[in-house]
Design an enzyme around this catalytic site. Structure first.
Site, PDB file in Angstrom:
ATOM      1  N   SER A 186       0.859  -1.184   0.000  1.00 20.88           N
ATOM      2  CA  SER A 186       0.000   0.000   0.000  1.00 20.88           C
ATOM      3  C   SER A 186       0.895   1.233   0.000  1.00 20.88           C
ATOM      4  CB  SER A 186      -0.893  -0.024   1.250  1.00 20.88           C
ATOM      5  OG  SER A 186      -1.708   1.125   1.283  1.00 20.88           O
ATOM      6  N   GLU A 187       0.503   2.265  -0.726  1.00 22.88           N
ATOM      7  CA  GLU A 187       1.374   3.428  -0.952  1.00 22.88           C
ATOM      8  C   GLU A 187       1.831   4.096   0.346  1.00 22.88           C
ATOM      9  OE1 GLU A 187      -1.258   5.650  -3.432  1.00 22.88           O
ATOM     10  OE2 GLU A 187      -2.359   6.541  -1.773  1.00 22.88           O
ATOM     11  N   ASN A 188       1.069   3.934   1.419  1.00 24.76           N
ATOM     12  CA  ASN A 188       1.463   4.543   2.691  1.00 24.76           C
ATOM     13  C   ASN A 188       2.505   3.724   3.437  1.00 24.76           C
ATOM     14  OD1 ASN A 188      -0.557   2.607   3.067  1.00 24.76           O
ATOM     15  ND2 ASN A 188      -1.247   3.497   4.979  1.00 24.76           N
TER      16      ASN A 188
END
Lengths: 255, 209
Positions: free
Chosen positions: B46-48
């Site tokens: 996930s990008e976070n």
């Protein structure tokens, strides 16, 4: 505002302040402020609320988003916009991704009451990283061929077109961490970390609201420190609710 | 008949190969984290900065410190790791994503797609889409074949501002699975009961078998 510690002492400076209002005292009009957080984790809810009370104006606010369309609404940059404190935002969202949602910020932007620079999220992270790392600019493949690259410098490097992006320096970073020690060392929990270490590196002054009681120096193993205390000037422990603001479960919208 | 969103997610997940690093975007693609993959092991990014997350957390058991790209509270699988945003996007730009799966408003025959700005809007929502689209090894899209008013979303060229040029690998819609060919779209699979003529009528460029 305090400058970075430069004398090598780890705890002689008392970084712990009494409350959120003391934590944001002295942030001047016109400051560039970076706000940690991705969705709820890491958003400095208490410091945002305090900045609203403090009233600094003509701010440039850097964050992933100005605040979502979620319920219940938590303190967000949109509230500072509503409060007339913001000149410009630098974000990867200036509108919601679902056309049916409306960010509280968006109508102010549509009416021209606040400026916005929309930046791809990875470019935003890297521009902050570059500012903190003393790199003035870099080239990235992100956004090449899009509206965002129109009129801007690109080059072909190793056969690939890449876009010039500049570092994004910050005056003040407002962050939320899970643990801190008196030396200012920070440890984040789970996805709370997100942009925080980069914003801390990019900022001249770093102010942190901390979820657990602030620990004596040395209580966080040096191997476990995510952001070193030399970057951090002010720490404030978050009291339990209702005096402190804590994340809450979001209402799930009907799809 | 056509595919439900879950069936679209299942069909795209069939394309995943054992060992892939898979990035799932906001919206429909988050459904893919719930698809059983049998003996194939993939790692969801996930990008976070969350590497190795699992299904959405059951109500009441959420860890409010942990979200996926869509802000949903998710679980961590054994072996998960968490990095900060610059490292997360270094993994993306550095070419570590075998595939990114994103929602979209439009997909074009030339491999362009649009998913960040709607018609007439001043603002938009880019998130990590441009970084992912530019640098993932493959870009899979999930979208309804037509808009609510019946206009095609699979077009010769995008009419909305694009997210990236010429990067789309596969497009899953309620009608089937398609690959852009430059001139149009090639059918890779059709939803049960959907005919080629039906797809052609719903698509603004040539559709080939």
């Amino acid at each position: 505002m305090a400058e970075r510690d430069g004398d090598g002492s780890m705890t002689r400076r008392n970084k712990v302040v009494a409350d959120f209002d003391a934590a944001v005292a002295g942030i001047p009009d016109g400051a560039t402020i970076a706000f940690g957080g991705f969705a709820q984790p890491g958003v400095p809810f208490n410091l945002i609320a305090a900045l609203g009370r403090q009233g600094a104006k003509r701010l440039t606010c850097i964050a992933n988003t100005t605040g979502g369309a979620h319920k219940p609404r938590m303190p967000d940059i949109g509230m500072l916009v509503e409060n007339g404190q913001v000149a410009k935002v630098v974000c990867s969202f200036t509108a919601a991704t679902r056309a049916s949602d409306m960010l509280p910020f968006t109508p102010y932007y549509e009416r021209g009451e606040v400026e916005a620079e929309i930046v791809p999220q990875g470019t935003l992270a890297e521009r902050l990283r570059a500012a903190g790392a003393g790199i003035p600019a870099f080239y990235t493949p992100t956004a090449v061929g899009t509206e965002l690259a129109e009129g801007r410098e690109t080059r072909v490097i190793n056969g690939r077109e890449v876009l010039l992006e500049y570092a994004l320096p910050v005056d003040v970073a407002l962050l939320r961490a899970h643990q801190a020690d008196e030396a200012g060392n920070l440890r984040f929990r789970r996805s709370q970390r997100n942009f925080a270490p980069l914003m801390a590196m990019a900022a001249k002054t770093v102010i942190v609201e901390v979820e657990e009681p602030i620990l004596p120096a040395g209580a966080i193993d040096p191997d476990d420190v995510h952001t070193p205390g030399i970057l951090v000037q002010r720490l404030v422990a978050i009291p339990p609710p209702p005096h402190g603001i804590w994340p809450v479960r979001r209402e799930v919208p009907a799809r | 008949m056509s595919w439900t969103r879950m069936q679209m997610a299942e069909r795209l997940a069939r394309e995943f190969e054992d060992g892939w690093i898979v990035n799932l975007g906001v919206g429909m693609p988050t459904l893919i984290a719930d698809v059983p993959l049998g003996d194939r092991e993939v790692v969801f990014h996930s990008e976070n900065g969350v590497i190795g997350y699992g299904p959405v957390t059951p109500p009441g058991q959420e860890d409010l410190h942990l979200v996926n790209a869509g802000g949903q509270n998710v679980t961590l699988l054994p072996g998960a790791a968490i990095v900060h945003h610059a490292d997360s996007f270094a993994l993306i730009r550095g070419g570590r994503m075998d595939v990114t799966v994103m929602g979209a408003y439009e997909a074009a025959a030339n491999g362009d797609f649009a998913n960040w700005k709607v018609k007439g809007a001043k603002g938009g929502g880019i998130g990590g889409a441009m970084d992912l689209a530019a640098s993932a090894k493959r870009v899979f899209l999930m979208l309804e074949h037509r808009t609510r008013d019946g206009s095609p979303r699979l077009l010769p060229r995008c009419t909305l501002p694009i997210t990236a040029r010429g990067v789309v690998t596969l497009v899953a819609t309620d009608l089937g699975l398609f690959a852009p060919t430059g001139e149009g779209f090639a059918v890779r699979d059709l939803a049960p009961g959907v005919t080629l003529d039906e797809v052609r009528a719903a698509t603004a460029c040539p559709v080939t078998e």
